[in-house]
Design an enzyme around this catalytic site. Sequence first.
Site, PDB file in Angstrom:
ATOM      1  CG  ASP A  18      -1.799  -1.171   1.386  1.00  0.00           C
ATOM      2  OD1 ASP A  18      -2.125  -1.798   0.368  1.00  0.00           O
ATOM      3  OD2 ASP A  18      -2.190  -1.465   2.538  1.00  0.00           O
ATOM      4  CD  GLU A 226      -8.947  -2.361  -1.363  1.00  0.00           C
ATOM      5  OE1 GLU A 226      -9.454  -2.415  -0.242  1.00  0.00           O
ATOM      6  OE2 GLU A 226      -8.217  -3.279  -1.809  1.00  0.00           O
TER       7      GLU A 226
HETATM    8  O1  FUB Z   1      -3.537  -3.342   3.418  1.00  0.00           O
HETATM    9  C1  FUB Z   1      -4.872  -3.563   3.756  1.00  0.00           C
HETATM   10  C2  FUB Z   1      -5.774  -3.173   2.627  1.00  0.00           C
HETATM   11  O2  FUB Z   1      -5.493  -3.961   1.475  1.00  0.00           O
HETATM   12  C3  FUB Z   1      -5.631  -1.762   2.127  1.00  0.00           C
HETATM   13  O3  FUB Z   1      -6.152  -0.794   2.973  1.00  0.00           O
HETATM   14  C4  FUB Z   1      -6.303  -1.898   0.823  1.00  0.00           C
HETATM   15  O4  FUB Z   1      -6.141  -0.818  -0.043  1.00  0.00           O
HETATM   16  C5  FUB Z   1      -5.698  -3.191   0.301  1.00  0.00           C
HETATM   17  O5  FUB Z   1      -4.452  -2.972  -0.312  1.00  0.00           O
END
Ligand code: FUB
Length: 331
Positions: A18, A226
């Site tokens: 991330d 996301e």
């Molecule tokens: O790292 C946990 C979660 O997985 C992140 O917040 C999302 O964007 C995905 O990469």
Amino acid sequence: MAKKVQKRYLVPEDYMADPAVHVFDGKLYIYPSHDYYSGIPEDDWGIHFDMKDYHTFSIDGDPMTGEVTDHGVTLDLKDIPWASKQLWDTDVCEKDGKYYLYFPAKDKTGIFRIGVAISDKPSGPFVPQPDPIRGSYSIDPSMLKDDDGSVYMYFGGLWGGQLQRYENNEAVNDIRFRQAGEPALPSRVVKMTDDMLQFAEDPKPVVIVDENGTPLDAEDPHRFFEASWMHKYNGKYYFSYSTGDKHELCYAVGDNPYGPFTYQGVILTPVIGWTTHHAIVEYNGKWYLFHHDCVPSKGYTPLRSLKVCELTYTEDGKIETIEGYDGELEA
Ligand code: FUB
């Protein structure tokens, strides 16, 4: 047609994911999530992502070759009074010589909130505020400091990121996912207060539209899931994001920080591993895509590794699609 490009693993000795990346004082700083083996079985809600701290990294010079420095643990879950678990994707923004690290975590009741921690240096360590941001919810904060000095946060994530629990910024009891024929659930954007510690307004939807101005459908494979990121290129606002269960990084372009943003295409095709997440940043006149994959952990989704590669634009401002699948190159 996706291009195969040279990529570099940045932290081969550990699992980092991330990435948020910025140039501060002429140097690249990376703010990743820190994966570790928790042994928690994988589920659709991401409970296997049980991260407990953040590190900051910096790169000396060219991201493809420069030496990477680990500045150590810069924020630890045990030092955050309101948080109980799951330090997910973070980002940092500078204002008036101070550095503000924004991060999601579950509070003591299991609800994701977004908190702030402050440092005098881009490398940290960061000191957390006692409470999360008022009115904050969901995950994946990503910061834009616009040319006029205004600071915006983009945030939100479906499924384990809990975005589907909210309508008009209020938690709802009757949680349901949007269906085909309904507009996709959008990410959110909100302006920050001058002191960088609170929302200055109610968060607004980040609407992604097609070439006819129609919001993308809830079943459109390119809808937001996301991992929001915002960068500016030639005065336009490039909103990029992960499509989650469709495993692509996509982007949409707008004329102002609030949008709407018109869908443009795919930045990165699926990587090895379930999640995909990124940052786009300019350094010394070149553009770079930072992201993660699970090649080093042999496809084990909870253990992700940071990579970087060059990103290019066509003359009309389109991002050239990069091939994400690197299995045969590095297995
Ligand atoms: O790292 C946990 C979660 O997985 C992140 O917040 C999302 O964007 C995905 O990469």
